[in-house]
Design an enzyme around this catalytic site. Structure first.
Site: not given
Lengths: 505, 62
Positions: A10, A98, A100, A108, A160, A246
């Site tokens: 991301e 989006y 942020d 992705t 990230h 995660r």
């Protein structure tokens, strides 16, 4: 065998709109997202998100935020709801787009292979660029996006990585294994920066390896906006929380080099696999935060790292501890793993022998050579203000401008994917993960979707809102479901096939 | 595997790489085969606004 593992990236993009200023970035980033012209669904399903939950088994009361950000708030401006501000869009390729915190962010879809991941990361660049151009066409003001992690004035934003990990791995082993690895991974994964933005060793060097190292002050915490940690302990698996966690990695740089992206994720994935098998290194790094800055800034490019027992070890040799363990355990597992092992070994050898020989793979080396060539041609010094402007231009997403993009186009940065891979990734999700199901829902039934997330979506059918699971995570089950779903052509038939008529998710 | 002694790490003056090469006399240069053809990239770099980074301010992201 190397276990199959979902990974994702991301990226928060830097934004600059001519004629506007940072007070406008919340609105401008939102407008860029809203300019997306393809099939999309939203809003996002935030119900299952809990960024305050920590892997160590507790929830923090609140997350740290950067107090300097308030300088960019407009007094008296009516705030939008979080949902309006973020303006989430899920695309037909399974990705999430989006706003942020004033940055267009592209996450992705979930990928199993490095090739898919790199293709989708580059597809993200193309998609946000198209959005920026569409927004510029609306207003007449050029919109510039940058795939980097700093504004050179103390603000940082992230790229990230996410890795799905077996929940049974103890936190202490994750910490002990990953910390030294992340402290030293910069030597091949860093994107380079012509600035130093925090106190520490060598704080007068004109160039360092990492964009992000300056902004990390903690060893482990759940925070991401301020007082950032080397090991982020956010616990949001976006999957069965009883089986998975995660790993959310925030300490890496955004890479223009496809090779660097692939190696960064490929090596980390192997280290995670070692961790799951009970392995951890026999060394610990003393003062990891300071060590990460020292590795980034060391002008000798030898990168000695101080260990807990007082010895110093070169970062290359510290990385070799991980490489050798991975070679013993995973060599021959599959072609992709062998590629990672081979290239990891080669780049460490090159970094030891002649670090700038990695300029065809490492962003920091490629950028440094570019800057050196300019300074030599123009007879300028590293202190000239043009240096940072060129540094920023390396990361411009527009291929007509971006210096890194130019190196990529001319073949001076090793490619991992082909143009056809990127075009396919812009339109479709990987076919071997649940992202495919998400993407197909968006492609075929976007108007009926009322809310959507990584794991489930809510669809309106026959006047009722029904939650639908996005099905199996990966592999053969996804393929079997995909084959069955190709045979149906209506929403009701699809719902019946996916859920057997159930409304639960 | 090369280990650094504490003295080597902390007390020996750290050699600093020159960040620019000394000005040359304009004579023939040996091409650096590592580097891409600089002409197009130099043209692109010369078009960059030197004030770009000074104006570039961002909100903190994650």
């Amino acid at each position: 065998m190397t276990p199959a593992r979902l990974v994702g990236l991301e990226t928060e993009y830097g934004i600059y709109v001519e004629g506007r200023d940072p007070h406008d970035w919340l609105d401008e980033a939102r407008a860029v997202v809203l300019a997306y012209a393809g099939a999309a669904a939203g809003p996002w399903d935030y119900e299952r998100e809990d960024p305050r939950r920590d892997l160590r088994g507790f929830r923090v009361r609140q997350l740290a935020s950067d107090p300097r950000d308030a300088q960019y708030d407009r007094p008296g401006q009516m705030p939008l709801s979080q949902e309006e501000q973020r303006s989430d869009r899920v695309l037909a390729n399974g990705a999430r787009l989006y706003n942020d915190h004033g940055h267009p962010e592209y996450a992705t879809p979930e990928c199993l292979s490095l090739r898919d991941l790199v293709a989708h990361d580059v597809a993200g660049e193309r998609i946000v660029l198209a959005c920026a151009r569409a927004r510029a066409a609306q207003t007449g003001r050029p919109v510039h996006l940058f795939k980097n992690n700093t504004d050179y004035h103390g603000a940082s934003y992230g790229c990230h990585e996410s890795y799905l990990v077996d929940r049974s791995v103890p936190f202490d082993r994750l910490y002990a294994t990953l910390t030294p690895f992340f402290v030293t991974r910069t030597i091949y994964a860093g994107a380079g920066k012509s600035a130093v933005e925090s106190p520490g060793p060598w704080d007068d060097v004109p160039y360092q390896l990492s964009q992000r190292a300056d902004f990390f002050t903690e060893e482990a915490s759940v925070d991401t906006l301020h007082r950032r940690p080397i090991l982020n302990t956010r616990d949001e698996p976006h999957a069965d929380p009883g089986r998975y966690l995660r790993l959310h990695v925030i300490c890496g740089d955004a890479n223009v080099s496809e090779f660097a992206t692939a190696l960064k994720v490929g090596t980390t994935r192997l280290v995670v696999a070692l961790c799951e098998r009970g392995w951890q290194p026999a060394i610990r790094v003393r003062r990891p935060v300071e060590a990460m800055r020292a590795v980034s800034r060391d002008p000798t490019l030898r990168w000695p790292v101080e260990l807990d027992d007082g010895r110093f070890l070169a970062a290359v040799d510290l990385q070799r501890i991980y490489l050798e363990a991975a070679q013993r355990t995973f060599a021959g597992a599959d072609a992709e793993t062998d590629w990672v092992l081979r290239e990891w070994a080669a780049i460490l050898d090159d970094l030891e022998r002649d670090p700038l020989a990695t300029a065809d793979r490492c962003d920091w080396a490629a950028k440094r050579l570019l800057l050196e060539s300019y300074l030599e041609a123009e007879r300028l010094s590293w202190q000239d203000p043009i240096v940072r402007s060129l540094d920023l231009e390396y990361h411009a997403v527009d291929p007509e401008r971006g210096l890194g993009a130019a190196l990529r186009q001319e073949g001076h940065l090793r490619a991992i994917v082909e143009e056809t891979d990127i075009q396919r990734a812009m339109a479709t999700a990987p076919t071997d993960t649940r992202a495919w199901l998400r993407g197909e829902w968006v492609r075929r039934f976007a108007p009926a979707i009322e809310r959507i997330g990584w794991e489930r979506l809510c669809v309106r059918s026959n006047g009722a809102c029904r939650w639908v699971s996005l099905g199996p995570l990966m592999g053969g089950e996804v393929a079997r479901l995909a084959a069955a779903l190709r045979e149906v052509d209506s929403l009701d038939a699809w719902l019946a096939r996916m859920e057997g008529g159930s409304t639960d998710a | 595997m090369r280990e650094f002694s504490a003295e080597e790490r902390l007390q020996r003056p750290v050699p600093r790489e020159p960040w620019t090469k000394p000005a040359d006399d304009g004579g023939p240069k040996t091409p650096d085969v590592r580097r891409p053809d600089p002409s197009d990239l130099l043209r692109r770099m010369r078009r960059v606004d030197p004030d770009q980074a000074r104006r570039y301010r961002q909100r903190s992201g994650e």
